[in-house]
Design a protein around this motif. Structure first.
Motif, mmCIF file in Angstrom:
data_model
loop_
_atom_site.group_PDB
_atom_site.id
_atom_site.type_symbol
_atom_site.label_atom_id
_atom_site.label_comp_id
_atom_site.label_asym_id
_atom_site.label_seq_id
_atom_site.Cartn_x
_atom_site.Cartn_y
_atom_site.Cartn_z
ATOM 1 N N PHE A 152 0.783 -1.230 0.000
ATOM 2 C CA PHE A 152 0.000 0.000 0.000
ATOM 3 C C PHE A 152 0.822 1.291 0.000
ATOM 4 O O PHE A 152 0.255 2.370 -0.107
ATOM 5 N N GLU A 153 2.129 1.178 0.139
ATOM 6 C CA GLU A 153 2.942 2.396 0.217
ATOM 7 C C GLU A 153 4.084 2.342 -0.798
ATOM 8 O O GLU A 153 4.670 1.284 -1.022
ATOM 9 N N ASP A 154 4.378 3.463 -1.388
ATOM 10 C CA ASP A 154 5.546 3.573 -2.269
ATOM 11 C C ASP A 154 6.783 3.701 -1.387
ATOM 12 O O ASP A 154 6.881 4.635 -0.582
ATOM 13 N N LEU A 155 7.713 2.768 -1.529
ATOM 14 C CA LEU A 155 8.899 2.716 -0.661
ATOM 15 C C LEU A 155 10.160 2.707 -1.522
ATOM 16 O O LEU A 155 10.863 1.695 -1.621
ATOM 17 N N PRO A 156 10.487 3.841 -2.127
ATOM 18 C CA PRO A 156 11.609 3.876 -3.077
ATOM 19 C C PRO A 156 12.971 3.626 -2.443
ATOM 20 O O PRO A 156 13.906 3.247 -3.151
ATOM 21 N N HIS A 157 13.112 3.827 -1.137
ATOM 22 C CA HIS A 157 14.412 3.642 -0.494
ATOM 23 C C HIS A 157 14.538 2.293 0.206
ATOM 24 O O HIS A 157 15.571 2.021 0.827
ATOM 25 N N LEU A 158 13.516 1.464 0.123
ATOM 26 C CA LEU A 158 13.582 0.140 0.733
ATOM 27 C C LEU A 158 14.593 -0.733 -0.006
ATOM 28 O O LEU A 158 14.578 -0.816 -1.235
ATOM 29 N N ILE A 159 15.452 -1.398 0.760
ATOM 30 C CA ILE A 159 16.389 -2.360 0.172
ATOM 31 C C ILE A 159 15.788 -3.758 0.244
ATOM 32 O O ILE A 159 15.577 -4.403 -0.784
ATOM 33 N N THR A 160 15.522 -4.234 1.435
ATOM 34 C CA THR A 160 14.881 -5.534 1.636
ATOM 35 C C THR A 160 14.023 -5.457 2.888
ATOM 36 O O THR A 160 14.407 -4.829 3.880
ATOM 37 N N ALA A 161 12.855 -6.101 2.855
ATOM 38 C CA ALA A 161 11.965 -6.164 4.010
ATOM 39 C C ALA A 161 11.947 -7.583 4.570
ATOM 40 O O ALA A 161 12.038 -8.565 3.818
ATOM 41 N N TYR A 162 11.823 -7.682 5.889
ATOM 42 C CA TYR A 162 11.763 -8.964 6.590
ATOM 43 C C TYR A 162 10.498 -8.995 7.432
ATOM 44 O O TYR A 162 10.321 -8.189 8.342
ATOM 45 N N SER A 163 9.617 -9.931 7.106
ATOM 46 C CA SER A 163 8.369 -10.121 7.834
ATOM 47 C C SER A 163 8.487 -11.429 8.605
ATOM 48 O O SER A 163 8.491 -12.507 8.022
ATOM 49 N N ALA A 164 8.602 -11.328 9.948
ATOM 50 C CA ALA A 164 8.935 -12.496 10.774
ATOM 51 C C ALA A 164 7.758 -12.910 11.658
ATOM 52 O O ALA A 164 7.290 -12.127 12.492
ATOM 53 N N ASN A 165 7.281 -14.121 11.463
ATOM 54 C CA ASN A 165 6.293 -14.746 12.347
ATOM 55 C C ASN A 165 4.994 -13.959 12.446
ATOM 56 O O ASN A 165 4.437 -13.768 13.540
ATOM 57 N N ALA A 166 4.467 -13.513 11.320
ATOM 58 C CA ALA A 166 3.144 -12.882 11.328
ATOM 59 C C ALA A 166 2.089 -13.919 11.715
ATOM 60 O O ALA A 166 2.213 -15.101 11.398
ATOM 61 N N GLY A 167 1.034 -13.445 12.370
ATOM 62 C CA GLY A 167 -0.024 -14.361 12.786
ATOM 63 C C GLY A 167 -0.981 -14.717 11.674
ATOM 64 O O GLY A 167 -1.590 -15.785 11.676
ATOM 65 N N TRP A 168 -1.135 -13.822 10.722
ATOM 66 C CA TRP A 168 -1.987 -14.051 9.553
ATOM 67 C C TRP A 168 -1.647 -12.998 8.512
ATOM 68 O O TRP A 168 -0.916 -12.048 8.801
ATOM 69 N N TYR A 169 -2.170 -13.160 7.294
ATOM 70 C CA TYR A 169 -1.694 -12.362 6.176
ATOM 71 C C TYR A 169 -2.841 -11.836 5.314
ATOM 72 O O TYR A 169 -3.930 -12.413 5.288
ATOM 73 N N THR A 170 -2.540 -10.772 4.592
ATOM 74 C CA THR A 170 -3.396 -10.310 3.511
ATOM 75 C C THR A 170 -2.917 -10.990 2.236
ATOM 76 O O THR A 170 -1.763 -10.794 1.815
ATOM 77 N N LEU A 171 -3.768 -11.787 1.636
ATOM 78 C CA LEU A 171 -3.385 -12.544 0.444
ATOM 79 C C LEU A 171 -3.506 -11.676 -0.808
ATOM 80 O O LEU A 171 -4.347 -10.772 -0.869
ATOM 81 N N PRO A 172 -2.710 -11.949 -1.816
ATOM 82 C CA PRO A 172 -2.788 -11.189 -3.070
ATOM 83 C C PRO A 172 -3.977 -11.649 -3.919
ATOM 84 O O PRO A 172 -3.820 -12.086 -5.056
ATOM 85 N N ASP A 173 -5.167 -11.529 -3.339
ATOM 86 C CA ASP A 173 -6.383 -12.097 -3.931
ATOM 87 C C ASP A 173 -7.497 -11.052 -3.910
ATOM 88 O O ASP A 173 -8.094 -10.795 -2.863
ATOM 89 N N PRO A 174 -7.822 -10.443 -5.055
ATOM 90 C CA PRO A 174 -8.887 -9.438 -5.093
ATOM 91 C C PRO A 174 -10.277 -10.033 -4.891
ATOM 92 O O PRO A 174 -11.235 -9.280 -4.669
ATOM 93 N N ASN A 175 -10.394 -11.352 -4.956
ATOM 94 C CA ASN A 175 -11.694 -11.994 -4.758
ATOM 95 C C ASN A 175 -11.989 -12.256 -3.289
ATOM 96 O O ASN A 175 -13.092 -12.689 -2.955
ATOM 97 N N GLN A 176 -11.019 -12.016 -2.430
ATOM 98 C CA GLN A 176 -11.211 -12.154 -0.994
ATOM 99 C C GLN A 176 -11.192 -10.762 -0.369
ATOM 100 O O GLN A 176 -10.298 -9.958 -0.642
ATOM 101 N N ALA A 177 -12.207 -10.498 0.478
ATOM 102 C CA ALA A 177 -12.372 -9.154 1.020
ATOM 103 C C ALA A 177 -11.239 -8.794 1.978
ATOM 104 O O ALA A 177 -10.686 -9.650 2.674
#
Length: 288
Positions: A152-177
Motif C-alpha cells: 500500500f505504500e511507495d517505498l523507493p528507499h527500501l532495500i529488503t523487508a523482513y516479515s517475521a512470524n506474522a499471525g496471519w496475512y493479507t493474500l494477493p487475492d482481489p476476490n477475498q475481502a
C-alpha cells in the motif's frame, strides 16, 4: 538452502566495520515530520564519524507496542554486524487496535501508518552517516505491518523487508475481502504484481507452531491459511508465487526457515541481522 545458511549465524560473526561494542549509543528522539502523530523512535547508533556506512534497519514492534524492547533486542546485533537500528513506537493511544497499526488504517480517514516509513528514513539520513536506503524488519504484529506496507505504500528507499512470524496475512487475492485479501481496497492487479515482485523475506521460526498461542487469530479466514504461524507463512508465500505466475511477473519473495526459534523476536532478529549484514556487504562490494 535457507536452513543451511541460517544455521551458520553463530559462526559468521565477523564485525562489519565496527568500533568497540560499548561505543554504540542507545537513545530516543521524537519524529514528527509526517502527516500522522509524532512518534518516539528508539535507536542504536555509532558515535558521529564512526562506521558512517553502517546499514540502516527500521524495526517494527509487535502487539505490545514496546519499541524500546525491540530496540534492545538488537543491541548486541547492532554491535556485532555494524548496524544502525531505529524502532518507531506506534502507541495504542494514537494507533488503537490492529486496524490502525497492523492494517495501517487502510480504508479509514487520516494518514496510513505505513506512510511514516519514507519520511522516517529521511529523518534518519539527516542524522548523519551514509545511507542510500534501509532494511525493514517486523515481528508478529510488526510483520503484519511490514508485508502490507509493501503493498500500500511507495517505498523507493527500501532495500529488503523482513516479515517475521506474522499471525496471519493479507493474500494477493482481489476476490477475498480486505483484510484477508485485497478485495474492496484500491490495490489494482498492477499493484499486486509489483508487490509480489518486491524484495520481501518471510522469516518463519520452525517452532512457532502453537495453534493456541494467545495472540493467534482464529477467524475462519485466518484458519484457512493454516493452524499456526509457520503454516500460515508458507501458505502466504505459496499464494504469492502462484499469483506472480498468473500475472506473468517475476516472483521476488523468499522464505527463511529459522531452526529452534518459536514466537521470539530476539531469535528472529538474529537471523534477520545476519542476513542483512551479508546483503549489505555484497552491496558494498558491488559499489567498489
Amino acid at each position: 538452502m535457507m536452513r543451511y545458511l541460517i544455521s551458520l549465524i553463530v559462526l559468521l560473526t565477523t564485525p562489519f566495520g565496527l568500533a568497540r561494542a560499548e561505543d554504540w549509543q542507545a537513545g530516543q528522539f521524537v519524529f514528527s515530520d509526517w502527516a500522522g502523530p509524532p512518534l518516539r523512535v528508539f535507536y542504536l547508533e555509532p558515535p558521529a564519524g564512526l562506521s558512517p556506512d553502517a546499514p540502516v534497519v527500521i524495526v517494527m514492534h509487535g502487539v505490545n507496542r514496546n519499541a524500546d524492547d525491540y530496540r534492545d533486542n538488537w543491541r548486541d546485533l547492532a554491535h556485532r554486524y555494524g548496524l544502525r537500528v531505529y524502532a518507531p513506537e506506534f502507541s495504542a493511544a494514537d494507533f488503537p487496535g490492529a486496524a490502525l497499526y497492523n492494517l495501517g488504517g487502510v480504508g479509514r480517514d487520516g494518514p496510513s501508518a505505513y506512510a511514516a516509513l519514507e519520511p522516517l528514513f529521511s529523518a534518519i539520513a539527516q542524522r548523519g552517516g551514509e545511507a542510500d536506503g534501509y532494511y525493514l524488519f517486523g515481528h508478529s504484529a510488526g510483520a503484519q505491518y511490514v508485508h502490507r506496507a509493501l503493498l500500500f505504500e511507495d517505498l523507493p528507499h527500501l532495500i529488503t523487508a523482513y516479515s517475521a512470524n506474522a499471525g496471519w496475512y493479507t493474500l494477493p487475492d482481489p476476490n477475498q475481502a480486505w483484510p484477508y485479501g485485497t478485495g474492496g481496497t484500491w490495490a489494482s492487479e498492477d499493484d499486486i504484481g509489483r508487490w509480489v515482485g518486491m524484495p520481501l523475506t518471510i522469516l518463519l521460526g520452525e517452532r512457532d507452531i502453537d495453534p493456541r498461542h494467545q495472540h493467534l487469530r482464529h477467524t475462519p479466514e485466518a484458519e484457512a491459511q493454516g493452524p499456526h504461524r509457520y503454516a500460515r507463512g508458507v501458505y502466504f508465500a505459496n499464494a504469492a508465487r502462484v499469483r506472480a505466475e498468473e500475472l506473468g511477473v517475476t516472483y521476488g519473495w523468499r522464505v527463511g526457515s529459522v531452526p529452534d526459534v518459536a514466537h521470539d523476536n530476539a531469535g528472529m532478529a538474529e537471523a534477520a541481522a545476519w542476513m542483512i549484514s551479508i546483503e549489505a556487504r555484497e552491496r558494498a562490494e558491488d559499489v567498489d
